[in-house]
Design a protein around this motif. Structure first.
Motif, PDB file in Angstrom:
ATOM      1  N   UNK A 115       0.851  -1.187   0.000  1.00  0.00           N
ATOM      2  CA  UNK A 115       0.000   0.000   0.000  1.00  0.00           C
ATOM      3  C   UNK A 115       0.888   1.239   0.000  1.00  0.00           C
ATOM      4  N   UNK A 116       0.717   2.044  -1.033  1.00  0.00           N
ATOM      5  CA  UNK A 116       1.412   3.323  -1.090  1.00  0.00           C
ATOM      6  C   UNK A 116       0.509   4.345  -0.427  1.00  0.00           C
ATOM      7  N   UNK A 117       1.037   5.025   0.583  1.00  0.00           N
ATOM      8  CA  UNK A 117       0.285   6.072   1.279  1.00  0.00           C
ATOM      9  C   UNK A 117       0.674   7.395   0.628  1.00  0.00           C
ATOM     10  N   UNK A 118      -0.280   7.984  -0.060  1.00  0.00           N
ATOM     11  CA  UNK A 118      -0.030   9.200  -0.831  1.00  0.00           C
ATOM     12  C   UNK A 118      -0.696  10.396  -0.158  1.00  0.00           C
ATOM     13  N   UNK A 119      -0.196  11.592  -0.478  1.00  0.00           N
ATOM     14  CA  UNK A 119      -0.841  12.805   0.042  1.00  0.00           C
ATOM     15  C   UNK A 119      -2.304  12.784  -0.346  1.00  0.00           C
TER      16      UNK A 119
END
Length: 182
Positions: free
Chosen positions: A90-94
């Motif tokens: 899981x990429x946590x993006x702004x």
């Protein structure tokens, strides 16, 4: 005859004294009972706590039974066979809502870190961490769950995602089961 009786008694007393003194000497050479019990308890604890090593086949069967995607792969150079498992990165993006004041952002961050800690404790996440730059992708979490749907649900239950401060992008990711980071 009287002499013989006295000799027998004297001999009996003498033998008893020898046996008693031998018994006392033997006791003196024995370790303290509490030390033996303590040492054995530590050994028993080590035996009980020692993990039972499963074969790759047993691990594969157990993971498959729980719905995980797995397969065997062979290292071309070493000819070693190892088990590959699908994880979810899981990429946590702004996120779109980053207008919280400093106090609100701090509370959201505390909730975010507590969520990640809980995921790790429950065995759903294997590793999490922020990136060291100020880019749009803020960090990652690798979920160790059987389905994309479950990973997505867990990632989206993060307080920072719910608040809109972060958003999630998830991708299936394959890695050798049990290989550590170097």
């Amino acid at each position: 005859m009287v002499k013989s009786k006295h000799m027998k008694r004297l001999l009996t007393v003498f033998l008893v004294l020898i046996l008693v003194s031998c018994k006392e000497e033997a006791k003196a050479n024995l370790p303290d009972v509490n030390e033996v019990v303590s040492e054995n308890a530590d050994q028993a604890k080590e035996i009980i706590e020692a993990p039972i090593k499963k074969t790759a086949k047993q691990v594969k069967e157990a993971l498959s039974a729980k719905g995980y995607q797995v397969f065997y792969d062979v290292d071309v150079a070493t000819k070693d066979t190892f088990l590959m498992q699908q994880y979810f990165m899981a990429f946590l993006k702004k996120g779109p809502i980053r207008t919280q004041n400093e106090e609100e952002a701090e509370l959201i961050q505390k909730g975010h870190l507590a969520h990640l800690g809980k995921m790790y404790e429950l065995g759903y996440a294997d590793i999490s961490g922020p990136f060291g730059d100020e880019g749009d992708i803020r960090g990652i979490t690798i979920y160790n769950v059987p389905t994309l749907k479950m990973a997505d649900s867990l990632a989206n239950s993060d307080p920072a995602v719910k608040a809109g401060r972060l958003e999630i992008e998830i991708h299936p990711w394959w890695a050798a089961k049990g290989f550590p980071l170097r």
